[in-house]
Design a protein around this motif. Structure first.
Motif, PDB file in Angstrom:
ATOM      1  N   MET A   1       0.831  -1.200   0.000  1.00 35.81           N
ATOM      2  CA  MET A   1       0.000   0.000   0.000  1.00 35.81           C
ATOM      3  C   MET A   1       0.865   1.249   0.000  1.00 35.81           C
ATOM      4  N   SER A   2       1.951   1.207   0.790  1.00 33.66           N
ATOM      5  CA  SER A   2       2.856   2.348   0.840  1.00 33.66           C
ATOM      6  C   SER A   2       3.505   2.575  -0.512  1.00 33.66           C
ATOM      7  N   ASN A   3       3.812   1.473  -1.213  1.00 35.46           N
ATOM      8  CA  ASN A   3       4.415   1.564  -2.540  1.00 35.46           C
ATOM      9  C   ASN A   3       3.447   2.232  -3.515  1.00 35.46           C
ATOM     10  N   ASP A   4       2.120   1.905  -3.386  1.00 34.57           N
ATOM     11  CA  ASP A   4       1.115   2.540  -4.237  1.00 34.57           C
ATOM     12  C   ASP A   4       1.076   4.042  -3.996  1.00 34.57           C
ATOM     13  N   ARG A   5       1.140   4.454  -2.731  1.00 36.07           N
ATOM     14  CA  ARG A   5       1.123   5.889  -2.400  1.00 36.07           C
ATOM     15  C   ARG A   5       2.344   6.581  -3.002  1.00 36.07           C
ATOM     16  N   GLU A   6       3.463   5.892  -2.985  1.00 39.95           N
ATOM     17  CA  GLU A   6       4.681   6.466  -3.547  1.00 39.95           C
ATOM     18  C   GLU A   6       4.547   6.667  -5.057  1.00 39.95           C
ATOM     19  N   VAL A   7       3.998   5.675  -5.746  1.00 36.81           N
ATOM     20  CA  VAL A   7       3.802   5.767  -7.198  1.00 36.81           C
ATOM     21  C   VAL A   7       2.825   6.897  -7.525  1.00 36.81           C
ATOM     22  N   VAL A   8       1.741   6.972  -6.784  1.00 37.57           N
ATOM     23  CA  VAL A   8       0.732   8.013  -7.024  1.00 37.57           C
ATOM     24  C   VAL A   8       1.319   9.391  -6.742  1.00 37.57           C
ATOM     25  N   SER A   9       2.074   9.513  -5.663  1.00 42.08           N
ATOM     26  CA  SER A   9       2.657  10.823  -5.327  1.00 42.08           C
ATOM     27  C   SER A   9       3.662  11.263  -6.394  1.00 42.08           C
ATOM     28  N   ARG A  10       4.405  10.312  -6.950  1.00 40.76           N
ATOM     29  CA  ARG A  10       5.326  10.663  -8.047  1.00 40.76           C
ATOM     30  C   ARG A  10       4.541  11.060  -9.298  1.00 40.76           C
ATOM     31  N   LYS A  11       3.453  10.365  -9.573  1.00 44.53           N
ATOM     32  CA  LYS A  11       2.629  10.652 -10.761  1.00 44.53           C
ATOM     33  C   LYS A  11       2.113  12.084 -10.730  1.00 44.53           C
ATOM     34  N   TYR A  12       1.713  12.544  -9.537  1.00 41.89           N
ATOM     35  CA  TYR A  12       1.146  13.894  -9.405  1.00 41.89           C
ATOM     36  C   TYR A  12       2.179  14.923  -8.924  1.00 41.89           C
ATOM     37  N   HIS A  13       3.444  14.555  -8.927  1.00 39.83           N
ATOM     38  CA  HIS A  13       4.556  15.454  -8.592  1.00 39.83           C
ATOM     39  C   HIS A  13       4.430  16.080  -7.199  1.00 39.83           C
ATOM     40  N   VAL A  14       4.055  15.256  -6.240  1.00 36.90           N
ATOM     41  CA  VAL A  14       3.991  15.735  -4.855  1.00 36.90           C
ATOM     42  C   VAL A  14       4.822  14.844  -3.939  1.00 36.90           C
ATOM     43  N   ASP A  15       5.679  14.022  -4.515  1.00 34.85           N
ATOM     44  CA  ASP A  15       6.471  13.087  -3.710  1.00 34.85           C
ATOM     45  C   ASP A  15       7.506  13.781  -2.835  1.00 34.85           C
ATOM     46  N   ASP A  16       7.722  15.081  -3.036  1.00 31.45           N
ATOM     47  CA  ASP A  16       8.646  15.830  -2.178  1.00 31.45           C
ATOM     48  C   ASP A  16       7.980  16.277  -0.880  1.00 31.45           C
ATOM     49  N   LEU A  17       6.658  16.196  -0.814  1.00 30.81           N
ATOM     50  CA  LEU A  17       5.934  16.609   0.396  1.00 30.81           C
ATOM     51  C   LEU A  17       5.945  15.470   1.414  1.00 30.81           C
ATOM     52  N   PRO A  18       6.115  15.788   2.686  1.00 22.76           N
ATOM     53  CA  PRO A  18       6.287  14.725   3.687  1.00 22.76           C
ATOM     54  C   PRO A  18       5.054  13.844   3.896  1.00 22.76           C
ATOM     55  N   GLY A  19       3.861  14.367   3.755  1.00 24.23           N
ATOM     56  CA  GLY A  19       2.665  13.583   4.069  1.00 24.23           C
ATOM     57  C   GLY A  19       2.187  12.671   2.970  1.00 24.23           C
ATOM     58  N   THR A  20       2.806  12.700   1.818  1.00 23.47           N
ATOM     59  CA  THR A  20       2.290  11.925   0.690  1.00 23.47           C
ATOM     60  C   THR A  20       2.546  10.429   0.810  1.00 23.47           C
ATOM     61  N   LYS A  21       3.481  10.033   1.639  1.00 28.94           N
ATOM     62  CA  LYS A  21       3.791   8.607   1.777  1.00 28.94           C
ATOM     63  C   LYS A  21       3.165   8.004   3.034  1.00 28.94           C
ATOM     64  N   LEU A  22       2.446   8.821   3.776  1.00 21.53           N
ATOM     65  CA  LEU A  22       1.816   8.361   5.011  1.00 21.53           C
ATOM     66  C   LEU A  22       0.313   8.192   4.810  1.00 21.53           C
ATOM     67  N   PRO A  23      -0.268   7.186   5.416  1.00 23.67           N
ATOM     68  CA  PRO A  23      -1.723   7.034   5.302  1.00 23.67           C
ATOM     69  C   PRO A  23      -2.433   8.083   6.157  1.00 23.67           C
ATOM     70  N   ALA A  24      -3.657   8.375   5.783  1.00 24.09           N
ATOM     71  CA  ALA A  24      -4.548   9.245   6.559  1.00 24.09           C
ATOM     72  C   ALA A  24      -4.078  10.692   6.662  1.00 24.09           C
ATOM     73  N   THR A  25      -3.312  11.169   5.678  1.00 22.22           N
ATOM     74  CA  THR A  25      -3.006  12.601   5.639  1.00 22.22           C
ATOM     75  C   THR A  25      -3.929  13.238   4.613  1.00 22.22           C
ATOM     76  N   ARG A  26      -4.075  14.535   4.691  1.00 20.65           N
ATOM     77  CA  ARG A  26      -4.999  15.218   3.769  1.00 20.65           C
ATOM     78  C   ARG A  26      -4.600  15.002   2.321  1.00 20.65           C
ATOM     79  N   ILE A  27      -3.316  15.179   2.037  1.00 24.05           N
ATOM     80  CA  ILE A  27      -2.862  15.051   0.652  1.00 24.05           C
ATOM     81  C   ILE A  27      -3.036  13.619   0.159  1.00 24.05           C
ATOM     82  N   THR A  28      -2.789  12.627   1.025  1.00 29.12           N
ATOM     83  CA  THR A  28      -2.959  11.223   0.638  1.00 29.12           C
ATOM     84  C   THR A  28      -4.427  10.938   0.323  1.00 29.12           C
ATOM     85  N   GLY A  29      -5.318  11.462   1.140  1.00 32.34           N
ATOM     86  CA  GLY A  29      -6.754  11.275   0.901  1.00 32.34           C
ATOM     87  C   GLY A  29      -7.191  11.883  -0.422  1.00 32.34           C
ATOM     88  N   ILE A  30      -6.678  13.074  -0.703  1.00 31.16           N
ATOM     89  CA  ILE A  30      -7.030  13.742  -1.966  1.00 31.16           C
ATOM     90  C   ILE A  30      -6.530  12.911  -3.146  1.00 31.16           C
TER      91      ILE A  30
END
Length: 172
Positions: A1-30
């Motif tokens: 699941m964490s790997n999926d979040r990493e792929v998605v965050s890279r796809k949308y160019h937000v992988d530099d933000l700290p909350g994108t790889k953690l579950p239950a953060t606002r950016i992850t939910g969006i």
């Protein structure tokens, strides 16, 4: 699941933000809702605005196609990374300046203490106290001496140390 979040965050160019790889953060939910094709709330859009993710907001609102989003989001990410680096450098510089100021303060306090000690060592009272201590150590007198007897004892020790004669009333 964490790997999926990493792929998605890279796809949308937000992988530099700290909350994108953690579950239950606002950016992850969006991002998860975006991936699933679910609608994004106005509150979430305001959050994207507040975080400076304008290209992502435009893409979600379908104002720009994915190709244009990709280009704009990449530029935003580069700017965020530069800003984060500059902020980190500024904080490190501030910490360095604070440490230098602290060290200078310590150095000044030590210098004042040294000057105070040197001034004390030049006083006649200090010199006499050190001479008295030396004589007591030399003749192994380490017990308490009453104040009324101290001057007489020190006078006797000085005369003995200088090989001078003692007076008759100094003999026990």
């Amino acid at each position: 699941m964490s790997n999926d979040r990493e792929v998605v965050s890279r796809k949308y160019h937000v992988d530099d933000l700290p909350g994108t790889k953690l579950p239950a953060t606002r950016i992850t939910g969006i991002l998860e809702r975006l991936q699933q094709g679910e609608p994004i709330s106005q509150l979430s859009l305001r959050y994207l605005d507040s975080q400076g993710l304008l290209a992502l907001k435009k893409f979600i609102m379908q104002d720009i196609p994915f190709d244009q989003f990709h280009q704009e989001a990449e530029e935003e990410q580069i700017l965020r990374i530069r800003k984060a680096k500059l902020d980190r450098i500024a904080k490190e510089e501030e910490a360095r300046l604070i440490e230098e100021a602290r060290q200078e303060s310590v150095r000044i306090a030590q210098q004042k203490s040294l000057e105070k000690r040197k001034a004390l060592e030049k006083t006649p009272q200090y010199k006499a106290r050190m001479k008295n201590r030396f004589l007591r150590n030399k003749y192994a007198i380490d017990c308490y001496i009453e104040k009324i007897d101290f001057h007489r004892l020190m006078d006797i020790l000085r005369r003995i140390d200088e090989d001078n004669r003692l007076f008759e009333n100094d003999l026990l």
